[in-house]
Design a protein around this motif. Structure first.
Motif, short mmCIF file in Angstrom:
data_model
loop_
_atom_site.label_atom_id
_atom_site.label_comp_id
_atom_site.label_asym_id
_atom_site.label_seq_id
_atom_site.Cartn_x
_atom_site.Cartn_y
_atom_site.Cartn_z
N LEU A 251 7.83 87.58 -56.61
CA LEU A 251 8.47 88.79 -57.16
C LEU A 251 7.53 89.46 -58.15
CD1 LEU A 251 11.89 87.05 -57.81
CD2 LEU A 251 11.41 88.63 -55.98
N PHE B 74 19.71 89.54 -59.59
CA PHE B 74 19.16 90.74 -58.95
C PHE B 74 20.24 91.82 -58.83
CE2 PHE B 74 18.15 93.28 -55.15
CZ PHE B 74 16.88 93.72 -55.51
N ALA C 253 8.94 92.54 -53.84
CA ALA C 253 9.16 91.14 -53.46
C ALA C 253 8.52 90.87 -52.11
CB ALA C 253 10.65 90.84 -53.40
N THR D 160 13.59 92.96 -60.93
CA THR D 160 13.34 91.53 -60.73
C THR D 160 13.36 90.78 -62.05
OG1 THR D 160 10.99 92.02 -60.83
CG2 THR D 160 11.99 91.89 -58.65
#
Lengths: 641, 291
Positions: free
Chosen positions: B139, B229, B169, B145
């Motif tokens: 990430l 997330f 990501a 993130t």
């Protein structure tokens, strides 16, 4: 009924097939599975193939890459019973690669040292290589044992040799031969280096190198003088090139006829209180066959400089796009020394300015600065003997809240127009050039605020056929200046649709009128009937002929007698016999007014009913009695039969 | 009561009863906002005050500060694509989460080179239980993130043509795109790390691409990294919307439910309301009419 069945069947078939058509319109792949119910599985083949690749990289000397691949395996999901073995396998493999790398690198370095006659400097490398190779051999043995254990756990030995799992396992085992070959290579290299070291140590005379410095303390940027002597076996080595290394920067100098050397060095503007200086001699040319390299003990130069102090204050809350002033002081700075102060917001440079002592910087945060906590970093650049300084100031970026006075009517008529004359302000100041957007259902409009923050906007209430409705009016304010926060407000407006309401009212009024008329008509009729007896009406035509009875018939005779009596009663009582009145009802209604003929008329009525409804045919005597009763009634009422 | 009339009344009563049951029973369809079981997104709706959007035509006029989650299981009509472009270009945040459906139509219309691969992303080693549930550990630092250690995807795909700067990501090195659909890596199939989340600036707004909408379903949203997330996604903007008009709907119950919702919507329109008023008036005035 058949039609109904057909319709139901069509609906049922439609219900079965139509959803399927919708399914066909969607992607064919499964979008997901229930993770709670998902079946666990380990891809053994991929795991062993991966290890084979790792070992292949190590065999090619790419130890760093091999270790990186092993690190990636930390991300792999390994079932519980395998986890320990795999983790140990990874750890041992990683250590093995590190030792192979270290062993090879140490030997290479020792070899390079020996090639420059640096005999003493090569020795630690040789020892390090020995240790690394020893450790690597023991790790390799562990790794082979672990590979067997993995094979056993995965059931590799239970599958035939042609099975892909077995084949990959065999490849992995073969891969383990590669580190072993590498170890053998390192052993041979070690022997070669050792032999060379011994030979050089015996053949070459050690060189001697001294170093002194005056003064030992100086300001940055000042000069110092380095002095020393180079010789071998007590004899000077004239005209030899050597290096003075200050702060990793080499300076070449040459020795004089007596082997001594003198050099002036300017101290770099490195604001480090202690700088290391040493001299280094590496034989070259014919000296390569006579002398070993030499390195003087390091000398520490104490450097001096003026430390800088930086102080500043910034407002705790700042607004993107809006100028802000930072006041501060850089010291020492009053002696006429101009300093460069720069400001950064996180990693973004904002401003740079030359200042003396106290300073005041006006800066503006970029409009796109996101709200939240940031750091303003002030840097005072070093200048001459003045060291640099840095200061971090925490600030919070935010947008100023905007307020709006929005006189919106709570009830409106539709279709029509809602007009909003409002004002936008922030902290008491008008907000100009702000974009105002109004949205009401599918209708929207845009306006802009004037210099005094006022605006006029209108949005139409669209025509629809509802009677009344609650509609959401959304008013959004987007200020032109970045330091103001956008603002949005939703209002509920009750809309009355005049057209539809009028139509409905008309319908209701019509309905009401109809009901009212009916309601009024019934009591009036009743009142009229009760107020005065109605004028005598001609008796209904209850003739035997009309009723279809024949006079010579017995039933006809009885009924004719009844009609005769009935006509007298109607005339005397003033009550007509309506078609819906039964004989019995008329009897009950009329006789209270004519008690004198109540009995004969009751008997006559009974006879008439029998004649009308009885299945048995009445006898002639009944007909005679009926005529007599009728005569009696007429006589009683009119005095004549 | 004669038989025919009795059957008609009975059928009507059963239909009304069924409609009531359908209207009040929760959906069990994929990604449905009122589906509380493992494959719905009810948990996210409740946890983060996500507002459902029944039609893209009702997107806000001023989209700054608004994020829209779009799971495009149905294709778009040109007007909808125009509405999406307008939404993004005027400052809105579009979160396009797709795996095997119609996300590329939006990307084409917006003029981006990035695409959803549409092929399954499998990870035989770095996974949650099996290769169809890849764990995403690479990430890039970003607000989205922040605080996320790893994400778990579920029958995902990968993004193609993403610039490194836009990537947020990546899948693990063990992952691959199963182009031939045989469930195993074959020669020529792209191997990881492959981009799975990216973000792109577009006029005044931005576009966030997620190569697996299943990240949002109830059974996945509760997983540690996914939860953080989604929390970050919900914090992007003040208002978070989810489009319902392109979510999967396959069974008769959902179809009927949609029809009922449409009927309700139609009755709320001027014409519908007018018709209803006329119908009610006609029924009420029937005795007078008969006279």
């Amino acid at each position: 009924m058949k039609k109904l069945l057909v319709v139901i069947s069509i609906i049922a078939l439609g219900g079965v097939f139509l959803p399927g058509l919708v399914t066909l319109a969607q992607p064919l792949r499964t979008p997901h599975q229930n993770p709670a119910a998902a079946k666990e599985s380990l891809d053994e083949l991929t795991l062993m193939l991966y290890y084979t690749n790792v070992l292949g990289m190590a065999a090619a000397g790419q130890y760093e890459d091999a270790r990186s691949l092993l690190d990636n395996l930390k991300l792999a999901r390994i079932p519980g019973e395998m986890r320990f073995i795999i983790e140990r396998y990874n750890a041992v493999s990683g250590q093995l690669f590190r030792q192979l790398d270290t062993g090879g690198a140490s030997l290479d370095k020792a070899l390079a040292m020996l090639s420059e006659n640096r005999i003493s400097e090569a020795e630690p490398g040789l020892e390090q290589a020995d240790a690394a190779v020893r450790e690597a051999r023991s790790l390799l043995a562990e790794l082979e044992a672990a590979t067997d254990a993995i094979g056993e756990k995965l059931g590799v030995f239970a599958v035939p040799p042609a099975n892909p799992l077995r084949q990959v396992y065999d490849r992995l085992k073969q891969g383990l031969e590669q580190p072993r070959h590498r170890l053998d290579e390192l052993g041979r290299l070690r022997q070669f280096v050792d032999d060379r070291h011994e030979a050089r140590s015996a053949d070459l005379v050690p060189a001697e190198l001294s170093l002194g410095i005056t003064p030992t303390t100086a300001f940055v940027g000042d000069s110092v003088t380095a002095r020393g002597w180079l010789g071998a076996g007590g004899k000077p080595l004239p005209e030899r090139e050597l290096s003075l290394v200050l702060n990793e920067q080499p300076l070449s100098i040459t020795t004089g006829p007596d082997g001594s050397y003198v050099a002036d060095l300017t101290l770099p503007y490195e604001y480090d209180p202690g700088l290391a200086l040493y001299a280094e001699y590496v034989p070259a040319g014919a000296d390569m066959n006579n002398y070993q390299a030499a390195k003087s003990p390091p000398v520490i130069i104490h450097t001096m400089f003026y430390p800088t102090r930086l102080e500043a204050l910034a407002p705790a809350a700042v607004h993107p796009g809006l100028p802000v002033t930072i006041s501060g002081r850089v010291s020492p700075g009053d002696g006429g020394v101009e300093r460069t102060v720069s400001v950064r917001l996180d990693d973004t440079p904002l401003i740079e300015k030359e200042v003396r002592g106290d300073f005041s910087l006006e800066l503006t945060l970029p409009a796109q600065t996101p709200p939240g906590d940031h750091t303003l970093t002030l840097l005072a650049a070093p200048r001459g003997r003045y060291a640099g300084a840095a200061l971090g100031l925490p600030i919070s970026a935010s947008r100023l809240p905007v307020r709006a006075s929005l006189p919106v009517p709570s009830i409106v008529l539709a279709p029509g127009t809602i007009r909003v004359n409002g004002q936008v302000h922030a902290d008491g100041s008008p907000v100009k050039d702000a974009r105002i957007s109004l949205k009401l259902g599918n209708s929207s409009s845009v306006a802009k605020t004037s210099a005094d923050g006022t605006f006029t906007a209108s949005v139409s209430t669209p025509f629809d056929l509802s009677l009344t409705s609650t509609r959401g009016l959304v008013i959004a304010v987007e200020p032109a200046e970045a330091w103001y926060a956008p603002f949005e407000e939703a209002r509920q407006i009750f809309a009355i649709n005049m057209v539809n309401t009028g139509l409905l009212l008309a319908g209701l009024i019509w309905l009401g009128a109809v009901v009212y008329r009916r309601g009024r008509a019934a009591p009036a009729r009743l009142r009229r009937e009760a107020a005065a007896p109605p004028p005598p009406r001609p008796a209904p035509v209850f003739t035997g002929r009309k009723a279809g009875y024949k006079s010579d018939d017995t039933r006809g005779g009885i009924l004719s007698a009844y009609l005769s009596g009935l006509a007298a009663i109607q005339g005397a009582a003033g009550i007509p016999m309506t078609p819906q009145t039964t004989l019995r009802e008329f009897l009950d209604e009329a006789t209270p007014r004519l008690p004198a003929v109540a009995r004969p008329f009751a008997l006559l009525t009974g006879m008439a009913e029998t004649a009308l409804y009885s299945a048995r045919r009445p006898g002639e005597t009944v007909a005679v009695s009926a005529r007599r009763l009728a005569d009696n009634i007429r006589e009683e009422l009119h005095g004549a039969p | 009561m004669e038989l025919r009339r009795f059957l008609a009344v009975l059928a009507l009563a059963v239909i009304v009863l069924l409609l009531v049951v359908i209207w009040f029973s929760p959906s069990d369809r994929d990604f449905h906002t009122d589906n509380p079981s493992w494959n719905g997104v009810r948990k996210m709706m409740d946890g983060y005050a996500v507002s459902p959007l029944t039609s893209l035509s009702t997107l806000p006029v001023s989209p700054r500060g608004t994020a829209l989650i779009l799971i495009p299981y149905y294709d778009f009509v040109p007007a909808e694509l125009e509405q999406l472009q307008s939404f993004v270009s005027r400052g809105g945040t579009l979160i396009l989460a797709d795996d095997y459906a119609h996300g590329n139509r939006v990307l084409e219309y917006l003029g981006l080179k990035v695409r959803f691969s549409g092929q399954a992303l499998l990870d035989p080693l770095s996974n949650y239980k099996n290769k169809w549930l890849p764990v995403i550990s690479r990430l890039e630092p970003d607000r989205l993130t922040d605080g996320v250690k790893a994400l778990t995807f579920n029958h995902a795909t990968a993004l193609l043509g993403v610039e490194t700067d836009n990537t947020l990501a990546l899948s693990s090195q063990f992952s691959f795109l199963d182009l031939d659909g045989d469930g195993a890596w074959s020669q020529g199939e792209p191997t990881g790390p492959l981009p799975v989340i990216s973000q792109h600036a577009l006029d005044d707004g931005r576009l966030i691409l997620i190569s697996d909408p299943s990240l949002f379903i109830n059974s996945m949203a509760g997983m540690e990294g996914n939860r953080q997330f989604i929390r970050n996604v919900a914090a992007i903007d003040a208002t978070l919307l989810i489009d319902r008009s392109h979510l999967p709907s396959t069974d008769l119950r959902d179809s009927v439910k949609n029809l009922l919702a449409q009927a309700r919507g139609y009755l709320a329109t001027p014409v519908g309301t007018f018709g209803l008023v006329i119908l009610a008036l006609a029924f009420l005035l029937r005795p007078i009419w008969h006279r």
